[in-house]
Design a protein around this motif. Structure first.
Motif, PDB file in Angstrom:
ATOM      1  N   TYR A 153      -3.064  -0.181  -2.835  1.00 34.73           N
ATOM      2  CA  TYR A 153      -1.846  -0.563  -1.897  1.00 34.73           C
ATOM      3  C   TYR A 153      -1.021   0.703  -1.387  1.00 34.73           C
ATOM      4  CZ  TYR A 153      -3.129  -5.445  -2.650  1.00 34.73           C
ATOM      5  OH  TYR A 153      -3.848  -6.493  -2.535  1.00 34.73           O
ATOM      6  N   THR A 154      -1.785   2.019  -1.703  1.00 44.56           N
ATOM      7  CA  THR A 154      -1.047   3.127  -1.110  1.00 44.56           C
ATOM      8  C   THR A 154      -0.935   3.271   0.206  1.00 44.56           C
ATOM      9  OG1 THR A 154      -2.220   4.450  -3.144  1.00 44.56           O
ATOM     10  CG2 THR A 154      -1.195   5.627  -1.371  1.00 44.56           C
ATOM     11  N   ALA A 155      -1.878   2.935   1.056  1.00 46.82           N
ATOM     12  CA  ALA A 155      -1.721   3.059   2.372  1.00 46.82           C
ATOM     13  C   ALA A 155      -0.606   1.929   2.826  1.00 46.82           C
ATOM     14  CB  ALA A 155      -2.875   2.519   3.138  1.00 46.82           C
ATOM     15  N   ALA A 156      -0.229   0.875   2.235  1.00 46.09           N
ATOM     16  CA  ALA A 156       0.823  -0.275   2.355  1.00 46.09           C
ATOM     17  C   ALA A 156       2.166   0.537   2.233  1.00 46.09           C
ATOM     18  CB  ALA A 156       0.520  -1.581   1.867  1.00 46.09           C
ATOM     19  N   ALA A 157       2.039   1.317   1.082  1.00 47.77           N
ATOM     20  CA  ALA A 157       3.459   1.960   0.977  1.00 47.77           C
ATOM     21  C   ALA A 157       3.736   2.713   1.716  1.00 47.77           C
ATOM     22  CB  ALA A 157       3.386   2.531  -0.630  1.00 47.77           C
ATOM     23  N   GLN A 158       2.653   3.426   2.252  1.00 50.02           N
ATOM     24  CA  GLN A 158       2.837   4.674   3.406  1.00 50.02           C
ATOM     25  C   GLN A 158       3.613   3.768   4.529  1.00 50.02           C
ATOM     26  OE1 GLN A 158      -1.355   6.164   3.280  1.00 50.02           O
ATOM     27  NE2 GLN A 158      -0.207   8.198   3.496  1.00 50.02           N
ATOM     28  N   MET A 159       2.782   2.643   4.993  1.00 48.95           N
ATOM     29  CA  MET A 159       3.038   2.202   6.111  1.00 48.95           C
ATOM     30  C   MET A 159       4.731   1.605   6.155  1.00 48.95           C
ATOM     31  SD  MET A 159      -0.336  -0.064   6.406  1.00 48.95           S
ATOM     32  CE  MET A 159       0.000  -1.004   7.967  1.00 48.95           C
ATOM     33  N   ASP A 176      -0.272  -8.585  -8.599  1.00 50.64           N
ATOM     34  CA  ASP A 176      -0.674  -7.028  -8.410  1.00 50.64           C
ATOM     35  C   ASP A 176      -0.083  -6.235  -7.390  1.00 50.64           C
ATOM     36  OD1 ASP A 176      -2.447  -4.895  -9.421  1.00 50.64           O
ATOM     37  OD2 ASP A 176      -3.527  -5.142  -7.657  1.00 50.64           O
ATOM     38  N   LYS A 177       0.210  -6.890  -6.316  1.00 49.49           N
ATOM     39  CA  LYS A 177       0.714  -6.205  -5.268  1.00 49.49           C
ATOM     40  C   LYS A 177       2.083  -5.852  -5.467  1.00 49.49           C
ATOM     41  CE  LYS A 177      -1.692  -9.330  -1.866  1.00 49.49           C
ATOM     42  NZ  LYS A 177      -1.652 -10.089  -0.823  1.00 49.49           N
ATOM     43  N   ALA A 178       3.095  -6.619  -6.103  1.00 51.00           N
ATOM     44  CA  ALA A 178       4.533  -6.039  -6.433  1.00 51.00           C
ATOM     45  C   ALA A 178       4.321  -5.009  -7.401  1.00 51.00           C
ATOM     46  CB  ALA A 178       5.103  -7.149  -6.922  1.00 51.00           C
ATOM     47  N   GLU A 179       3.456  -5.119  -8.486  1.00 50.37           N
ATOM     48  CA  GLU A 179       3.245  -4.133  -9.614  1.00 50.37           C
ATOM     49  C   GLU A 179       2.782  -2.825  -8.762  1.00 50.37           C
ATOM     50  OE1 GLU A 179       0.813  -3.219 -13.437  1.00 50.37           O
ATOM     51  OE2 GLU A 179       1.042  -5.268 -12.567  1.00 50.37           O
ATOM     52  N   GLN A 180       1.853  -2.892  -7.902  1.00 55.40           N
ATOM     53  CA  GLN A 180       1.231  -1.542  -7.110  1.00 55.40           C
ATOM     54  C   GLN A 180       2.482  -1.084  -6.497  1.00 55.40           C
ATOM     55  OE1 GLN A 180      -2.502  -0.593  -5.651  1.00 55.40           O
ATOM     56  NE2 GLN A 180      -3.401  -2.565  -6.500  1.00 55.40           N
ATOM     57  N   LEU A 181       3.266  -1.795  -5.790  1.00 51.33           N
ATOM     58  CA  LEU A 181       4.264  -1.418  -4.843  1.00 51.33           C
ATOM     59  C   LEU A 181       5.419  -0.680  -5.608  1.00 51.33           C
ATOM     60  CD1 LEU A 181       4.487  -3.968  -1.725  1.00 51.33           C
ATOM     61  CD2 LEU A 181       3.474  -1.713  -1.647  1.00 51.33           C
TER      62      LEU A 181
END
Length: 225
Positions: A153-159, A176-181
């Motif tokens: 989700y690196t691209a999601a954080a960038q967006m 996992d989504k929350a953890e990655q963000l």
């Protein structure tokens, strides 16, 4: 979020720790309509410099109340569920629900090109064939030599950062989504579960996600109504 409305000259933004900055490429207003008649207007944003090179899109759906973080969903593309209405997953109903809930609250839906939890459409259908032989969704991926979940989700954080969102409420059942963000430097203030959309065709799939990867899906509700 309105700071990112410049469609022709995206402004530079700071990035979360360790994440390269992205900028808004285009932002355009598009009226959306779903099969059940629900309609809403969204701003669709595209981006420069996403690390994975994919054409992810953000659907910006209203503004949150002052002092309230936006409601955000990271929705992975699912051709079979989102477009063809497949009952083997819950992706189509989740997408429909998310758009309405985010529009009511104010926030963003990120439509991420991560078909099949990141393994691609053909591999996903290969995995379906193995599931028809008795394997669950994760074991089928493993039998193909693929990870259980290949999404990053690196691209999601960038967006989100390009849209000036660093704090959010996350609409998701997937921890996992929350953890990655959070690892990528964003603040997830609250984990908001989606509805439970079980059918005779997907209940085993949903139970597997709840048991094996701890999705916040109440097992007592995973029955066909």
């Amino acid at each position: 979020m309105r700071d990112a409305h410049n469609a022709t000259a995206p402004n530079a933004v700071s990035s979360p720790t360790g994440v390269p900055a992205a900028t808004v490429r285009t932002r355009v207003t598009v009226p959306l309509r779903f099969g059940d008649g629900y309609a809403v207007t969204a701003d669709l944003a595209t981006f420069h410099s996403l690390t994975d090179g994919q054409e992810h899109v953000a659907a910006i759906l209203g503004e949150p109340a002052p002092g309230q973080p936006p409601l955000v969903r990271l929705h992975s593309e699912c051709l079979t569920g989102d477009v063809f209405g497949s009952a083997r997953c819950d992706c189509g109903p989740q997408l429909r629900e998310a758009v309405e809930r985010i529009a009511e609250r104010g926030g963003v839906l990120l439509y991420l090109r991560q078909e099949g939890r990141g393994i691609g459409l053909y591999n996903k259908l290969d995995a379906y064939a193995l599931q028809d032989q008795g394997l669950d969704t994760y074991d089928a991926n493993a039998a193909l030599g693929l990870p259980e979940d290949a999404r990053d989700y690196t691209a999601a954080a960038q967006m989100l950062t390009a849209l000036n969102i660093c704090e959010l409420d996350l609409l998701s059942n997937n921890p996992d989504k929350a953890e990655q963000l959070r690892t990528l430097g964003l603040t997830v203030t609250r984990h908001v579960p989606t509805g439970v959309f079980s059918t005779a065709h997907n209940v085993r799939y949903l139970r597997t996600k709840a048991v094996r990867t701890h999705h916040t899906l109440p097992l007592t509700e995973l029955t066909v109504g």
